[in-house]
Write an enzyme that holds these catalytic residues in place. Sequence first.
Site, mmCIF file in Angstrom:
data_model
loop_
_atom_site.group_PDB
_atom_site.id
_atom_site.type_symbol
_atom_site.label_atom_id
_atom_site.label_comp_id
_atom_site.label_asym_id
_atom_site.label_seq_id
_atom_site.Cartn_x
_atom_site.Cartn_y
_atom_site.Cartn_z
ATOM 1 N N GLY A 42 0.824 -1.204 0.000
ATOM 2 C CA GLY A 42 0.000 0.000 0.000
ATOM 3 C C GLY A 42 0.852 1.245 0.000
ATOM 4 N N ASN A 43 0.226 2.385 0.188
ATOM 5 C CA ASN A 43 0.958 3.655 0.225
ATOM 6 C C ASN A 43 0.298 4.567 1.242
ATOM 7 O OD1 ASN A 43 -1.074 5.446 -1.201
ATOM 8 N ND2 ASN A 43 -0.777 3.830 -2.732
ATOM 9 N N ARG A 44 0.895 5.728 1.439
ATOM 10 C CA ARG A 44 0.485 6.587 2.549
ATOM 11 C C ARG A 44 -0.513 7.665 2.149
ATOM 12 N NH1 ARG A 44 6.195 7.676 5.388
ATOM 13 N NH2 ARG A 44 5.792 9.668 4.403
#
Length: 227
Positions: free
Chosen positions: A33-35
């Site tokens: 995932g990412n932020r």
Amino acid sequence: ERGDALPRDLSGRRVVVSAGGTREALDPVRYLGNRSSGRQGYAIARVAAQRGAAVTLVAGHTADLADPAAVDVVRAGSAREMRDAMRAAAKGSDAVVMNAAVADFRPVALVDHKIKKGSGDPEPLALTVNPDILVELVQAREPGQIVAGFAAETGDATGDALHHGRAKLARKGCDLLIVNAVGDGKAFEVADNSGWLLGADGSETELGSGSKALLASYLWDAVAARL
Ligand code: CTP
Ligand code: CA
């Protein structure tokens, strides 16, 4: 900042906005995932609704954000789910804005059980490329429909953030691209953004620092001028 008297210039328009980050499953309990917080995309959806549009917000993973008032929210987990949701929602719409942080890659295989640690180092993770949703939306663009994207860029040995933004606009083929210069804590997980709004017509507008709602207003001004 703009006052609360927003124009109702998107009345009668249907628009679609994506926000947040995709999550690419590795096994039943893990993902890549990412932020992305989703805050910018939510602000874009909220401002469009305030300006009179019928809005569909396709939301990936976000911070704990309240659904914007009078917006139809559709959830999407992975890039492929988001692609399907965006393509469906884009049909018959006047404008499509890709603000989501789409994972460029996903694990080749979804393992159907929780991966065990075992002993020693694991095998390298095999990845494959995700569909480019923005490019697909451009390819499927209907007559008169406006397609916009976002790019967070840093400078490097080959050019500055604006240079990379121009190249990305050309590569994607979209009508509008908002370019954010990132690095030094800018854009990710902060309240304000700044950058440029690039048009396929060659227009380039520098956007001063401001709130995500103000950036959303600049984007909708540019979209409304092209509808
Ligand atoms: N985008 C998309 N689908 C992807 C990757 C990106 O729709 N698989 C969209 C993003 O939502 C954004 C725009 O494309 O609106 C630019 O994303 P960015 O990550 O900057 O571009 P990439 O083409 O992935 O290039 P790179 O990450 O290598 O800079
Ligand atoms: Ca990317």
